[in-house]
Design an enzyme around this catalytic site. Sequence first.
Site, PDB file in Angstrom:
ATOM      1  CE  LYS A 262      -0.265  -0.367   5.027  1.00  0.00           C
ATOM      2  NZ  LYS A 262      -1.064  -0.808   6.166  1.00  0.00           N
TER       3      LYS A 262
ATOM      4  NE  ARG B  98      -7.222   0.133  11.346  1.00  0.00           N
ATOM      5  CZ  ARG B  98      -6.013  -0.014  10.812  1.00  0.00           C
ATOM      6  NH1 ARG B  98      -5.214   1.031  10.652  1.00  0.00           N
ATOM      7  NH2 ARG B  98      -5.590  -1.205  10.434  1.00  0.00           N
TER       8      ARG B  98
ATOM      9  CE1 TYR C 186       9.984  31.983   0.195  1.00  0.00           C
ATOM     10  CE2 TYR C 186      10.292  29.608   0.373  1.00  0.00           C
ATOM     11  CZ  TYR C 186      10.003  30.731  -0.385  1.00  0.00           C
ATOM     12  OH  TYR C 186       9.737  30.595  -1.723  1.00  0.00           O
TER      13      TYR C 186
ATOM     14  CG  MET D 231       6.685  22.799  -2.710  1.00  0.00           C
ATOM     15  SD  MET D 231       5.445  23.576  -3.758  1.00  0.00           S
ATOM     16  CE  MET D 231       4.343  24.274  -2.546  1.00  0.00           C
TER      17      MET D 231
HETATM   18  C1  PLP Z   1      -0.252  -1.623   6.851  1.00  0.00           C
HETATM   19  C2  PLP Z   1      -0.775  -2.895   7.366  1.00  0.00           C
HETATM   20  C3  PLP Z   1       0.083  -3.992   7.528  1.00  0.00           C
HETATM   21  C4  PLP Z   1       1.583  -3.880   7.395  1.00  0.00           C
HETATM   22  O1  PLP Z   1       2.079  -3.198   8.522  1.00  0.00           O
HETATM   23  P1  PLP Z   1       3.629  -3.114   8.893  1.00  0.00           P
HETATM   24  O2  PLP Z   1       3.639  -2.748  10.319  1.00  0.00           O
HETATM   25  O3  PLP Z   1       4.248  -2.079   8.013  1.00  0.00           O
HETATM   26  O4  PLP Z   1       4.199  -4.465   8.646  1.00  0.00           O
HETATM   27  C5  PLP Z   1      -0.485  -5.200   7.901  1.00  0.00           C
HETATM   28  N1  PLP Z   1      -1.819  -5.314   8.104  1.00  0.00           N
HETATM   29  C6  PLP Z   1      -2.662  -4.276   7.997  1.00  0.00           C
HETATM   30  C7  PLP Z   1      -4.119  -4.477   8.255  1.00  0.00           C
HETATM   31  C8  PLP Z   1      -2.174  -3.025   7.623  1.00  0.00           C
HETATM   32  O5  PLP Z   1      -3.015  -1.989   7.521  1.00  0.00           O
END
Ligand code: PLP
Length: 373
Positions: free
Chosen positions: A38, A132, A265, A313
């Site tokens: 992700k 969550r 800046y 930036m």
């Molecule tokens: C992001 C995520 C992971 C991976 O997490 P890390 O701590 O980077 O290994 C695993 N499971 C879920 C549900 C996540 O959101």
Amino acid sequence: MNQRGRAWIELNLDHLLHNVKQIRNLIPANCAVMPAVKANAYGHGAVLIARALQEAGINDFCVACADEAIELREAGITGQILILGYTSPYQFPDLVSYSLTQTALDISYARLLNDYGQPINVHIGIDTGMHRLGERSDNIEAICDIWRLTNLKITGVFSHLCVSDGRSKAKKTFTLEQIKQFNQLVKALHQRGLGGFKTHIQGSYGILNYPFLRYDYVRPGIALYGVLSSEGDKVAANVDLRPVLSLKSLITSIKTLYPGESAGYGLTYTAAEERKTAAVSIGYADGIPRELSNRGYALVNGHEAPIIGRICMDQLMLDISNIPTVSSGDEAVFIGCSGRREITAAAFADRANTISNEVLSRLGSRLKRICTD
Ligand SMILES: *Cc1c(COP(=O)(O)O)cnc(C)c1O
């Protein structure tokens, strides 16, 4: 001519594959690695990373959202792609046409998915204490109701640990309780004749601190990229992780700052004595936290060069007074090695009061991503 441009990321894919092996050594033989790719593979470049992992025999991936999954499919990633978070109903057709697997966030979201009216692959999210996402683990009736939704093909049941990085007794007790609740739920489902689904609960710290667990998948993110979240984190497993990513830019102009003159800046930095300064072509739009103004540093020719003034930036300034020979065109290293010195992602993040996961995932789209091995 180098193709690196003004600021770039170097990727060491040998280190990525090394980290996969290290993780595989910790988990049971019949447990599969389902990397978290992700947020553009934590800034590394999702397509590049997923392709390298697929070539190394990895068949399962997890992402945060449908667009990330579609990007991978269009780049030729063929295995299971699990979407961990919310997908809007307007994208339910994509779940079907791209053969994606969607998390059932709770019973009402499962009903929404079912109402789409076409078969969708689903892993059920279970809340074991993070509160969550996921249906509560003690709400067995609701979880069984998800099975009665005839358009959902349930191929997995999973939960998420929220203090598995903690080494205190209280955090270990909490994590073991999450695991216990998950196991009890899985057992209860089996007792009701529900089976044929895979189980998973561990992200990176779940693997590194609870390597004795036996589920069908693990979901490592940060560890796969060879990085710990915070500097000084200790983990239970004996593991050798190697950083995949370096973050570098170029010195583009050098000048002298005379006593009493200020830079940048807001004129937040003033030279007490004569200083040699360098402008560098990277800024907060590239993911250097503005928090590091007058606080962070880069490595130039193996020496520390403090960031002076406010980070802009697209640019920032370094104090290079104490570095013997520097010229325009030299590299400034923000994460990675220079000479005998190294700045780890965790150390870089620590200065900005955050964790390496945030710093890496916010690295900008303007950065070129270059494989160095
Ligand atoms: C992001 C995520 C992971 C991976 O997490 P890390 O701590 O980077 O290994 C695993 N499971 C879920 C549900 C996540 O959101």
